[in-house]
Design an enzyme around this catalytic site. Structure first.
Site, short mmCIF file in Angstrom:
data_model
loop_
_atom_site.label_atom_id
_atom_site.label_comp_id
_atom_site.label_asym_id
_atom_site.label_seq_id
_atom_site.Cartn_x
_atom_site.Cartn_y
_atom_site.Cartn_z
N LYS A 1 44.53 46.77 50.77
CA LYS A 1 43.20 47.00 51.33
C LYS A 1 43.21 47.05 52.86
O LYS A 1 43.49 48.08 53.44
CB LYS A 1 42.22 45.98 50.78
CG LYS A 1 41.98 46.14 49.28
CD LYS A 1 40.79 45.36 48.80
CE LYS A 1 40.63 45.46 47.28
NZ LYS A 1 40.34 46.81 46.79
N PHE B 1 41.13 39.42 38.75
CA PHE B 1 41.11 40.87 38.98
C PHE B 1 42.30 41.22 39.87
O PHE B 1 42.35 40.86 41.04
CB PHE B 1 39.82 41.34 39.66
CG PHE B 1 39.81 42.84 39.83
CD1 PHE B 1 39.43 43.66 38.79
CD2 PHE B 1 40.22 43.42 41.01
CE1 PHE B 1 39.46 45.05 38.92
CE2 PHE B 1 40.24 44.81 41.16
CZ PHE B 1 39.86 45.61 40.12
N ASP C 1 47.97 36.71 45.07
CA ASP C 1 47.34 38.02 45.27
C ASP C 1 46.33 37.88 46.40
O ASP C 1 45.22 37.39 46.21
CB ASP C 1 46.65 38.48 43.99
CG ASP C 1 46.03 39.87 44.11
OD1 ASP C 1 45.82 40.33 45.25
OD2 ASP C 1 45.74 40.48 43.07
#
Length: 412
Positions: free
Chosen positions: A267, A153, A238
């Protein structure tokens, strides 16, 4: 009081059902939230419009590593709001260079490309890897490939869902972007077989969050690094969910003593206040960009940089990495004791866990609703898996309170 605040104060009180009805009528249905309408938050706790308090066990998918409204982050935002919030990259501003230097020093890298969302950071890394492959490695134009892992993801843009293996994310969004080769996550042999002379990069999550907090086998990430070195390809990590102290280290790759050529961050970099992301890494790679080739109106804006600098200041102390490691041990020890008694598996590192509910127990959605009824907010991923990621500011007592609720729900 501002005109906006006066208008808000004049609004009649409305119920949870009315707020949800507004969302359903006027908002696109791209999420399936629990029936909780949050109105206030502080630290590890949130309060809904009816005055009910909940322990946050999700942390905005790790965007709230430092809790809700951390005072140092709020102060940095308020100070910058009084000065300047946006210039665009058409001009320099006094926060940009400081943010880039401090983030590079924190992560042990050489150059920073600020963006906004995590998906933008990944898109940027893809572009960088391809340009580097053509200009530096010498891959024939238009033939570069990036090797990715199944069950990944990395976001929901068209290019990113092109290499997703989640059919819900892909259905009806084609035609898809070519140039990606997918291999099973954690399979070093499959990874080795997929790398060719055309490989620009290998893009991996050090821990797969959306897949259920999947930790790869020991040595897998080090082998990925070796394979990239042997092939003259880049390793891109990531770390948008796994980074910035969530796993008990600054970066999840640090657990394996592995370094990437590029990292995507996001984030928690915005402290739960601003969407802030970045690609950080080698000057040899980031340096291939030239003016006009890539950009963002809001990327690296003064407000985002000021908040990001305050986040970096918190991380430099090491306090949050230590809290995640110590409380994470408590979390995993207690959850591990439920295997065979409500849970079939527990995975993760630090204050981050994916738990599989045993057959015969509630579905992930049912468990999430049952937890909300007990004052704990969590969210399922896939049918029978819950992700647990409380803010790193949570107290040991509140952590135990949340685990007690999980125990009650999965063993009832």
């Amino acid at each position: 009081m501002t005109v906006y605040a006066e208008k808000v104060a004049e609004m009649p009180a409305t119920s949870t059902d009315e707020f949800i009805a507004l969302d359903e009528q006027w908002g696109a249905h791209n999420y399936h939230p629990l029936p909780v309408v949050i109105a206030e938050a502080d630290g590890a706790w949130v309060t809904d419009v009816d005055g009910n308090r909940y322990l946050d066990f999700l942390s905005g998918y790790s965007a709230l590593n430092f809790g809700h409204r951390h005072p140092e982050l709020i102060a940095a935002a308020q100070e910058q709001l009084g000065r300047v919030t946006l210039t665009s990259r058409a001009f320099h501003h006094d926060q940009m260079g400081l943010f880039c230097r401090e983030l590079a020093e924190l992560t042990g890298t050489e150059m920073v490309l600020p963006m906004n969302s995590g998906a933008e950071a990944v898109e940027s890394a893809v572009k960088l890897a391809r340009k580097w492959a053509y200009q530096v490695k010498g891959v024939p134009d238009g033939t570069a490939e990036i090797v990715v892992a199944g069950s990944n993801f990395h976001g929901r843009t068209t290019t990113i869902v092109s290499f997703s293996t989640d059919e819900t994310a892909r259905a009806d969004f084609g035609p898809f972007t070519p140039g990606f080769v997918t291999v099973p996550y954690g399979d070093s042999a499959a990874l080795a077989a997929a790398i060719t002379d055309r490989t620009a990069a290998v893009l991996l999550e050090p821990i797969q969050g959306e897949a259920g907090v999947i930790v790869p086998p020991p040595g897998y990430l080090a082998e990925a690094r070796r394979l990239c070195d042997d092939a003259g390809a880049l390793l891109i990590a990531d770390e948008i969910q796994s980074g910035l102290a969530r796993t008990g280290k600054l970066l999840a790759l640090d657990h394996e003593n592995v370094r990437a050529d590029l990292y995507t961050l996001g984030k928690a970099l915005g402290g739960g206040i601003m969407p802030v992301s970045a690609v950080v890494g080698s000057r040899d790679v980031l340096g291939v960009l030239r003016p006009g080739e890539h950009g963002s109106t809001f990327g690296g804006n003064p407000l985002a940089c000021a908040v990001g600098r305050a986040v970096i200041g918190l991380l430099k102390t090491g306090e949050f990495q230590q809290r995640s490691a110590e409380l994470g041990e408590r979390l995993h020890t207690r959850l591990g004791g439920l295997i065979g008694n409500g849970l079939s598996a527990v995975r993760g590192r630090g204050l981050w866990a994916g738990i599989d509910i045993a057959p015969g127990g509630p579905t992930g959605r049912e468990a999430s609703r049952a937890l909300a009824a007990r004052g704990v907010l969590c969210k399922e991923t896939h049918d029978n898996t819950l992700r647990i990621a409380p803010p790193l500011v949570i107290s040991a007592e509140d952590l135990d309170r949340g685990i007690d609720a999980v125990t009650e729900v999965v063993t009832r």
